[in-house]
Write a protein that holds these residues in place. Structure first.
Motif: not given
Length: 172
Positions: A44-46, A50-56
């Motif tokens: 979520d670039s804004g 908030h970063r997704t579990d996949a990104y983390k």
């Protein structure tokens, strides 16, 4: 991959943090690795919080890989020696630095940039009077060439005779 110890440059570091050190690792990464075009909610670039579990999970995998690599080359480093690990991705750089696509380490240097069409790249001049380009914008990419770009700009601003005098008076 480049490994550096920024604390070595800080003369007061050992006083403030006795018996401790730090390591910074720079690694080339394609911004596409950190974005999933099929899932716009992947990052979520804004909202940096908030970063997704996949990104983390992907970011954590990078951290674990770096720690494994450090321990491989520096076997005296043990898990208990490591207090924290932080990974900055192109997404991090884009959010905090406003760096397009996370590009934090300079310009894109393709061979086309060295063609005769771009020969003026080695000149620090701009169309605006008394505004000069320095660093890698005046020379080529990388830390040392960027420094040389500063030298080229200084030589141009001072003129050759004053430049030589400045070098002789300050370096010897």
């Amino acid at each position: 991959m480049c490994l550096t110890c920024p604390c070595v440059k800080d003369t007061g570091y050992t006083t403030r943090f006795p018996g401790e050190s730090n390591i910074a690792i720079l690694a080339l990464a394609d911004e596409k690795w950190f974005y999933d075009p099929k899932d716009p909610t992947y990052v979520d670039s804004g909202n940096h919080a908030h970063r997704t579990d996949a990104y983390k999970a992907f970011k954590k995998a990078w951290a674990e890989a770096f720690v494994r690599r450090i321990k491989l080359h520096y076997p005296k480093i043990q898990d208990e020696d490591i207090r924290s690990v932080e990974v900055g991705t192109p997404v991090t750089a884009e959010h905090f630095l406003g760096a397009p696509k996370g590009a934090t380490y300079g310009m894109n240097w393709r061979t086309e940039r060295l063609s005769p069409k771009f020969r003026d790249i080695f000149k620090p001049l701009t169309p605006i009077p008394n505004l000069y380009v320095t660093g890698e914008g005046a020379f080529v990419g990388g830390i040392v060439p960027a420094s040389l770009g500063g030298v080229l700009c200084t030589r141009h601003v001072l003129g050759f005779p004053k430049f030589i005098v400045a070098i002789l008076n300050n370096w010897w």
